[in-house]
Design an enzyme around this catalytic site. Structure first.
Site, mmCIF file in Angstrom:
data_model
loop_
_atom_site.group_PDB
_atom_site.id
_atom_site.type_symbol
_atom_site.label_atom_id
_atom_site.label_comp_id
_atom_site.label_asym_id
_atom_site.label_seq_id
_atom_site.Cartn_x
_atom_site.Cartn_y
_atom_site.Cartn_z
ATOM 1 N N TYR A 70 -11.976 17.758 -18.459
ATOM 2 C CA TYR A 70 -12.531 16.418 -18.439
ATOM 3 C C TYR A 70 -13.771 16.366 -17.541
ATOM 4 C CZ TYR A 70 -12.960 11.521 -17.051
ATOM 5 O OH TYR A 70 -13.447 10.281 -16.756
ATOM 6 N N LYS A 96 -4.229 6.646 -20.733
ATOM 7 C CA LYS A 96 -4.222 7.124 -22.117
ATOM 8 C C LYS A 96 -2.881 6.811 -22.790
ATOM 9 C CE LYS A 96 -8.311 8.780 -21.062
ATOM 10 N NZ LYS A 96 -8.459 8.534 -19.622
ATOM 11 N N ARG A 156 0.833 -1.202 0.000
ATOM 12 C CA ARG A 156 0.000 0.000 0.000
ATOM 13 C C ARG A 156 0.871 1.256 0.000
ATOM 14 N NH1 ARG A 156 -1.868 2.923 4.195
ATOM 15 N NH2 ARG A 156 -1.535 1.248 5.701
ATOM 16 N N ASP A 189 -2.877 19.382 -16.060
ATOM 17 C CA ASP A 189 -3.238 18.082 -16.612
ATOM 18 C C ASP A 189 -2.726 18.050 -18.052
ATOM 19 O OD1 ASP A 189 -4.497 15.908 -17.861
ATOM 20 O OD2 ASP A 189 -6.232 16.018 -16.534
#
Length: 420
Positions: free
Chosen positions: A121, A229, A68, A204
């Site tokens: 987005y 992407k 984690r 971004d």
């Protein structure tokens, strides 16, 4: 030797020692939940850094603790992703939205002010306008044509200029390809920063991937990606990434430890593989996109094409493009004559190009934002951002350009049949 090699060469081996993994030429997948400490003192030292109790010393590695917190696959991937643009550090997440939301959660608290670019987005805008609003974070949307003075005025008029903590830009914007001047917004961040509180700038860069733009060079503190992407590029993995200044990444990694949204060993293993072909994939996609955009622009049945390779020299957008990017990329938005019905007819007639959301994959993908990814916005809001009911977004893949053109123009023929 590493500093003399190009990033695409370093993707094959950087950060991995085969002798530590039975001589395997590629990193194996480390499917383990926990790691053994050599001594109790070592365990304490590792946890001090992981929990943010102290900064890492020079040349100190965060030792392996628990998957984690960290994992060999995670560390190799983060180190390699930094090589493209020489960022200080990287944090990988299990999705792009996990990366985006962690940035917001770490840098904003109730009462703070956020400046963000529109369009953006759909998931990002929903998180800002719904969740952050309910948490008492005020936000101001800015447009590509807003001037320095206009943005300053918007912030000052909000009554919370002293609470501005983060500027978040998505550029090029999804799905319109609008460009925002990173350097201009860095000046705005500096204008509202004080000795007590710095305004951070996050960008971004998903539409360009790490190959064609380096927002850090233009003033960004953080660079955000949906690694699903171009970085992943094969439509088989969901992931996100944040890169940037070491002190800010340290904060994000501490937050990630307690949110538990880091990328899994399997996700990282897939992305390590994908980084090896990043440049050859994107280069081919960009060549294809230029050919397709040029052909669409010349067809009288196409009303509008938005492609960075078609910007007018001397325009504001062109100047930003020339300053910030080294390629026109692979994303094209266009409108056919008619309306939604004609757009649907075009989309339904495609054979080679896949009708699906997402972008940046080896296969070409097409969708209708107003009816799909941005359907949650009001019609008025979409109109303000230039997202019409017939705006088609095309992500160009690595197929042969002639085959893609044949599919596209067969679709245009079907779309225009019933237009009088």
């Amino acid at each position: 030797m590493k500093n003399s090699l190009q990033p695409e060469s370093q993707m094959m081996s950087f950060g991995y020692k085969p002798e530590l993994s039975e001589g395997a030429i590629k990193p194996p997948m480390f499917l383990t939940s926990t790691f053994v400490f050599k001594t109790a003192q070592e365990g304490k030292s590792f946890f001090e850094v992981a929990y943010g109790l102290r900064e890492k010393k020079d040349q100190e590695d965060l030792g392996l603790i628990y998957s984690r917190i960290n994992n060999p696959n995670l560390q190799i991937l983060e180190e390699r992703l930094c090589l493209w643009n020489k960022e200080d550090d990287c944090a990988m997440f299990e999705s792009g939205m996990a990366a985006i939301s962690t940035v917001f959660l770490e840098f904003l608290k109730p009462g703070d002010l956020l400046v963000y670019s529109m369009p953006t987005y759909g998931g990002t805008s929903h998180f800002i306008e719904d969740y952050l609003t309910r948490q008492g974070v005020q936000s101001i949307a800015v447009r590509a044509n807003d001037s320095y003075e206009e943005v300053i005025s918007k912030v000052e008029s909000s009554g919370r200029k002293d609470r501005l903590k983060l500027i978040y830009l998505e550029t090029p914007a999804n799905p319109t390809n609008d460009l925002f001047d990173i350097r201009l917004y860095k000046k705005i961040a500096d204008h509202f920063s004080t000795k007590e509180a710095t305004v951070s700038l996050a960008v971004d860069n998903t539409y360009m991937g790490p190959l064609w733009s380096n927002p850090i060079n233009h003033g960004a503190d953080l660079v955000v990606y949906s690694a699903t992407k171009f970085i992943g590029g094969h439509s088989d993995v969901i992931a996100g990434a944040v890169l940037g200044k070491a002190e800010l990444l340290h904060r994000l990694k501490v937050m990630r430890t307690f949110l538990g949204n880091m990328a899994s060993p399997h996700t990282c293993w897939l992305l390590i593989r994908s980084l090896e072909t990043l440049k050859v994939r994107l280069d081919q996609q960009a060549r294809n996109a230029q050919k397709i955009a040029d052909a669409l622009k010349d067809d009288p049945r196409v009303e509008k094409v938005s492609f960075l390779g078609h910007l007018t020299p001397g325009s504001k957008a062109y100047d930003i493009y020339a300053q910030q990017y080294s390629s026109a990329g692979t994303m094209i938005s266009f409108e056919l004559k008619g309306g939604e019905e004609e757009a649907f007819r075009f989309l339904n007639s495609l054979k080679l190009i896949k009708l699906a959301v997402s972008l940046g994959s080896t296969e070409s993908l097409v969708q209708l934002p107003a009816a799909m990814t941005h359907i949650g916005m009001s019609k008025e809001a979409r109109a303000q951002m230039g997202i019409s009911d017939k705006l088609i977004r095309l992500s160009v893949g690595i197929e042969h350009a002639d085959d893609l053109l044949l599919d596209i123009f067969n679709g245009i023929n079907q779309s225009s049949k019933e237009i009088k």
